[in-house]
Design an enzyme around this catalytic site. Structure first.
Site, PDB file in Angstrom:
ATOM      1  N   ASP A  52      -2.606   4.323  -3.586  1.00 45.83           N
ATOM      2  CA  ASP A  52      -1.413   5.151  -3.689  1.00 45.83           C
ATOM      3  C   ASP A  52      -0.655   5.115  -2.364  1.00 45.83           C
ATOM      4  O   ASP A  52      -1.175   5.582  -1.339  1.00 45.83           O
ATOM      5  CB  ASP A  52      -1.823   6.586  -4.034  1.00 45.83           C
ATOM      6  CG  ASP A  52      -0.674   7.416  -4.557  1.00 45.83           C
ATOM      7  OD1 ASP A  52       0.487   7.011  -4.387  1.00 45.83           O
ATOM      8  OD2 ASP A  52      -0.937   8.489  -5.139  1.00 45.83           O
ATOM      9  N   ASP A  53       0.547   4.540  -2.359  1.00 47.25           N
ATOM     10  CA  ASP A  53       1.405   4.454  -1.173  1.00 47.25           C
ATOM     11  C   ASP A  53       0.882   3.496  -0.105  1.00 47.25           C
ATOM     12  O   ASP A  53       1.263   3.599   1.060  1.00 47.25           O
ATOM     13  CB  ASP A  53       1.612   5.835  -0.524  1.00 47.25           C
ATOM     14  CG  ASP A  53       2.479   6.762  -1.355  1.00 47.25           C
ATOM     15  OD1 ASP A  53       2.933   6.352  -2.442  1.00 47.25           O
ATOM     16  OD2 ASP A  53       2.701   7.910  -0.923  1.00 47.25           O
ATOM     17  N   CYS A 100       5.562   6.476  -7.870  1.00 45.92           N
ATOM     18  CA  CYS A 100       4.270   6.613  -8.534  1.00 45.92           C
ATOM     19  C   CYS A 100       4.225   6.474 -10.057  1.00 45.92           C
ATOM     20  O   CYS A 100       3.775   5.469 -10.578  1.00 45.92           O
ATOM     21  CB  CYS A 100       3.694   7.958  -8.121  1.00 45.92           C
ATOM     22  SG  CYS A 100       2.080   8.253  -8.798  1.00 45.92           S
ATOM     23  N   ARG A 112       2.911   3.205 -12.430  1.00 45.91           N
ATOM     24  CA  ARG A 112       1.670   3.240 -13.204  1.00 45.91           C
ATOM     25  C   ARG A 112       1.928   2.965 -14.685  1.00 45.91           C
ATOM     26  O   ARG A 112       1.131   2.293 -15.367  1.00 45.91           O
ATOM     27  CB  ARG A 112       0.964   4.574 -12.990  1.00 45.91           C
ATOM     28  CG  ARG A 112       0.436   4.722 -11.571  1.00 45.91           C
ATOM     29  CD  ARG A 112       0.132   6.158 -11.147  1.00 45.91           C
ATOM     30  NE  ARG A 112       0.066   6.194  -9.690  1.00 45.91           N
ATOM     31  CZ  ARG A 112      -1.032   5.953  -8.975  1.00 45.91           C
ATOM     32  NH1 ARG A 112      -2.174   5.722  -9.596  1.00 45.91           N
ATOM     33  NH2 ARG A 112      -1.001   5.973  -7.670  1.00 45.91           N
ATOM     34  N   LYS A 147      -6.805   8.770 -10.128  1.00 44.85           N
ATOM     35  CA  LYS A 147      -5.526   9.443 -10.380  1.00 44.85           C
ATOM     36  C   LYS A 147      -4.828   8.876 -11.618  1.00 44.85           C
ATOM     37  O   LYS A 147      -4.702   7.662 -11.769  1.00 44.85           O
ATOM     38  CB  LYS A 147      -4.640   9.290  -9.141  1.00 44.85           C
ATOM     39  CG  LYS A 147      -3.218   9.769  -9.318  1.00 44.85           C
ATOM     40  CD  LYS A 147      -2.398   9.507  -8.068  1.00 44.85           C
ATOM     41  CE  LYS A 147      -0.919   9.740  -8.325  1.00 44.85           C
ATOM     42  NZ  LYS A 147      -0.095   9.509  -7.136  1.00 44.85           N
ATOM     43  N   HIS A 176      -1.487  10.523 -13.423  1.00 51.87           N
ATOM     44  CA  HIS A 176      -0.067  10.782 -13.143  1.00 51.87           C
ATOM     45  C   HIS A 176       0.898  10.229 -14.182  1.00 51.87           C
ATOM     46  O   HIS A 176       1.990   9.757 -13.865  1.00 51.87           O
ATOM     47  CB  HIS A 176       0.317  10.278 -11.758  1.00 51.87           C
ATOM     48  CG  HIS A 176       1.343  11.183 -11.110  1.00 51.87           C
ATOM     49  ND1 HIS A 176       1.590  11.195  -9.759  1.00 51.87           N
ATOM     50  CD2 HIS A 176       2.170  12.118 -11.646  1.00 51.87           C
ATOM     51  CE1 HIS A 176       2.524  12.090  -9.486  1.00 51.87           C
ATOM     52  NE2 HIS A 176       2.892  12.663 -10.621  1.00 51.87           N
ATOM     53  N   SER A 232      -1.084  13.407  -8.266  1.00 48.67           N
ATOM     54  CA  SER A 232      -1.337  13.342  -6.823  1.00 48.67           C
ATOM     55  C   SER A 232      -2.014  14.615  -6.335  1.00 48.67           C
ATOM     56  O   SER A 232      -1.784  15.704  -6.865  1.00 48.67           O
ATOM     57  CB  SER A 232      -0.013  13.154  -6.065  1.00 48.67           C
ATOM     58  OG  SER A 232       0.641  11.981  -6.482  1.00 48.67           O
ATOM     59  N   HIS A 268      -2.110   8.193   0.024  1.00 46.12           N
ATOM     60  CA  HIS A 268      -1.050   9.199  -0.142  1.00 46.12           C
ATOM     61  C   HIS A 268      -1.392  10.420   0.707  1.00 46.12           C
ATOM     62  O   HIS A 268      -2.557  10.769   0.878  1.00 46.12           O
ATOM     63  CB  HIS A 268      -0.970   9.588  -1.623  1.00 46.12           C
ATOM     64  CG  HIS A 268       0.222  10.397  -2.019  1.00 46.12           C
ATOM     65  ND1 HIS A 268       0.428  11.684  -1.584  1.00 46.12           N
ATOM     66  CD2 HIS A 268       1.267  10.095  -2.839  1.00 46.12           C
ATOM     67  CE1 HIS A 268       1.553  12.149  -2.112  1.00 46.12           C
ATOM     68  NE2 HIS A 268       2.086  11.203  -2.874  1.00 46.12           N
ATOM     69  N   ASP A 322       0.642   1.145  -5.802  1.00 49.43           N
ATOM     70  CA  ASP A 322       1.681   1.548  -6.761  1.00 49.43           C
ATOM     71  C   ASP A 322       3.093   1.389  -6.228  1.00 49.43           C
ATOM     72  O   ASP A 322       4.044   1.311  -6.998  1.00 49.43           O
ATOM     73  CB  ASP A 322       1.454   2.985  -7.245  1.00 49.43           C
ATOM     74  CG  ASP A 322       1.536   4.024  -6.135  1.00 49.43           C
ATOM     75  OD1 ASP A 322       1.472   3.668  -4.949  1.00 49.43           O
ATOM     76  OD2 ASP A 322       1.649   5.223  -6.474  1.00 49.43           O
ATOM     77  N   ASN A 323       3.261   1.358  -4.921  1.00 47.09           N
ATOM     78  CA  ASN A 323       4.577   1.182  -4.298  1.00 47.09           C
ATOM     79  C   ASN A 323       4.374   0.973  -2.808  1.00 47.09           C
ATOM     80  O   ASN A 323       3.242   0.969  -2.320  1.00 47.09           O
ATOM     81  CB  ASN A 323       5.495   2.381  -4.558  1.00 47.09           C
ATOM     82  CG  ASN A 323       4.838   3.730  -4.353  1.00 47.09           C
ATOM     83  OD1 ASN A 323       4.606   4.480  -5.307  1.00 47.09           O
ATOM     84  ND2 ASN A 323       4.509   4.062  -3.116  1.00 47.09           N
ATOM     85  N   LYS A 360       8.738   3.270   0.214  1.00 45.23           N
ATOM     86  CA  LYS A 360       8.663   4.006  -1.040  1.00 45.23           C
ATOM     87  C   LYS A 360       9.987   4.706  -1.368  1.00 45.23           C
ATOM     88  O   LYS A 360      10.639   5.267  -0.498  1.00 45.23           O
ATOM     89  CB  LYS A 360       7.549   5.055  -0.931  1.00 45.23           C
ATOM     90  CG  LYS A 360       7.387   5.967  -2.131  1.00 45.23           C
ATOM     91  CD  LYS A 360       6.266   6.963  -1.883  1.00 45.23           C
ATOM     92  CE  LYS A 360       6.082   7.924  -3.059  1.00 45.23           C
ATOM     93  NZ  LYS A 360       4.963   8.861  -2.819  1.00 45.23           N
TER      94      LYS A 360
END
Length: 481
Positions: free
Chosen positions: A39-40, A79, A83, A131, A133, A156, A213, A265-266, A286
């Site tokens: 994540d991130d 996010c 996904r 996660k 989301h 998150s 994240h 994810d980004n 992001k």
């Protein structure tokens, strides 16, 4: 005689159908699938992608024994949309998820067939550890979208609804407000346990880490170990986690029968300052449609099938994984349009990637478009950072976020990875051509996109709730290698 010929023809067609449904991998009918999703995590957060301070020997080793992509695109710059794109093979608006879900009474459309649902039809065990989301109400959780096991959180870890973050095992909340510093280790232990328990059947394991994240958190065994700050500590623990998963696959004799994909994810959340990752040579991160928002690490590993030591510069996207997995699992594709391409032959045979372009969505709108090395941006506003207004916040290291504007632009990514040299004066024709393609594709997506599920009786909800479990019906297309 005619009846006999018809019957023989029918049998031949059946045999062809059965052959097409088999895996694209010779000698492997149903390979295991493992996606490890951060994540991130930024493009340059791994040593093998140029990180100067982060120590990631496990991921570096896996990349060295597999494929490392340099033009690997997340489906979105944020996010939830990313996904949804990963699990459906569709750009986010088509996948019913153009925006990130916060305290929102919405969820992924039931009319979409997720990768987990597709693989369930091929008798795969399916698990999401980490996660989700894509909707936090019970009816939108992973067990209603093709996963038969869920261990983790609905979104998150910085998002708490009514002050609470639930931790689930399947449909049961087993804890509230878990200690963030334990998440990476807990997910890792659960993932390796899952591999052991399902070693005798094909499985799809989607391991979606909450880190890196913010708020950043790391277990005691890695705290301060990197010598380069909290973010580097977190990356060390993530690297350890991935090493443990691959080690367990080897221990159980599954490595050669398992496709492993490692990505994010980004791009990095640059506003977090010292608590953010790095986009390397790319602009911003992001939430933007610059390369720093969409271009992410992409490592693919399957020893014995995918040749090691490959660095592939061809353009590919996470949305290409859906049809690729369908092909190697012998699964059917849904009858509606998807946006991914099967890249199996790019991974295994050295063929050029079938992806020649990429649309950069911001919510429902296409802001930028790349074809070949040329990239066009329509004029738009974006949220950037102000390095001169740095605020050394020990909890989240935030920089000041400011609103910025980009003029209509043409960039040549072969010479200008940072998207700083606007060529629109020389390339007005390219700009006009690309903008027309953007408009055409935008209209196509609007006509074919799915709508999110919306929970009735909740503030902010529309009265368009569909029945739980409703699926789009129709003939299926075969995934071909």
């Amino acid at each position: 005689m005619k009846k006999a010929i018809f019957f023989i023809s029918f049998l031949i067609l059946c045999l062809l159908e059965q052959t097409q449904a088999q895996s694209a991998i010779k000698g492997v009918e149903k390979p295991n699938i493992v996606f490890i999703y951060m994540d991130d995590m930024g493009y340059a957060d791994l040593s093998c992608y140029g990180a100067p301070e982060n120590s990631t020997p496990q991921m570096d080793k896996i990349a060295d024994k597999g494929v490392r992509f340099t033009n690997f695109y997340a489906g979105s710059n944020i996010c939830s949309p990313s996904r949804a794109a990963l699990l459906t093979g569709c750009y986010p608006p088509r996948a019913s998820m153009p925006k990130v879900l916060l305290d929102t009474p919405k969820g992924l459309s039931y009319d979409l067939e997720t990768m987990a649902e597709m693989l369930q039809k091929r008798d795969y065990a399916t698990a999401l550890i980490g996660k989700w989301h894509l909707g936090y109400y019970d009816e939108y959780l992973p067990l209603n979208h093709g996963f038969d096991y869920f261990y983790g959180v609905p979104h998150s870890h910085d998002l708490k609804v009514n002050g609470e973050l639930p931790f689930y095992r399947n449909e049961e909340i087993i804890e509230k407000n878990p200690d963030n510093s334990t998440l990476t280790t807990r997910y890792t232990e659960e993932a390796t346990k899952y591999i052991r328990e399902h070693k005798d059947e094909p499985f799809f394991l989607y391991l979606a880490h909450n880190m890196p994240h913010t708020p950043l958190a790391v277990s005691d065994k890695f705290k301060g170990k990197s010598g380069h700050g909290l973010y580097a500590d977190v990356m060390m623990e993530i690297d350890w986690s991935i090493g443990e998963v691959v080690k367990e696959l080897k221990k159980q004799g599954l490595a050669k029968n398992t496709l492993v994909v490692i990505s994010s994810d980004n791009g990095p959340s640059k506003k977090q300052g010292t608590h953010s990752g790095s986009a390397g040579p790319f602009r911003e991160g992001k939430g933007t449609t610059f390369e720093g928002g969409h271009r992410v690490p992409g490592i693919v590993y399957m020893p014995g099938t995918i040749k090691g030591g490959q660095v592939i510069d061809d353009m590919v996207s996470q949305i290409d994984l859906y049809p690729t997995v369908a092909a190697i699992a012998g699964a059917d594709l849904p009858d509606y349009s998807i946006d991914g391409y099967n890249i199996w032959n790019t991974l295994t045979s050295g063929e050029a990637s079938p992806r020649k372009d990429f649309y950069y969505f911001n919510a429902k709108n296409i802001e930028a478009y790349r074809k070949g090395d040329k990239k066009v941006h329509k004029a738009h506003n974006y949220r950037g950072i102000d390095p001169d207004a740095y605020n050394d916040n020990k909890e989240n290291g935030k920089l000041k976020v400011v609103r910025k504007k980009l003029e209509a632009s043409v960039f040549d990514l072969s010479k200008d990875l940072g998207e700083t040299n606007n060529l629109i004066q020389e390339e007005q024709g390219i700009f006009d051509e690309f903008v027309q393609e953007m408009k055409t594709f935008q209209q196509h997506v609007y006509q074919t996109m799915f709508k999110p599920e919306v929970k009735e009786g909740v503030a902010g909800a529309e009265n368009t709730q569909k029945k739980k479990g409703k699926k789009k019906k129709g003939k299926k297309k075969k995934a071909k290698a």
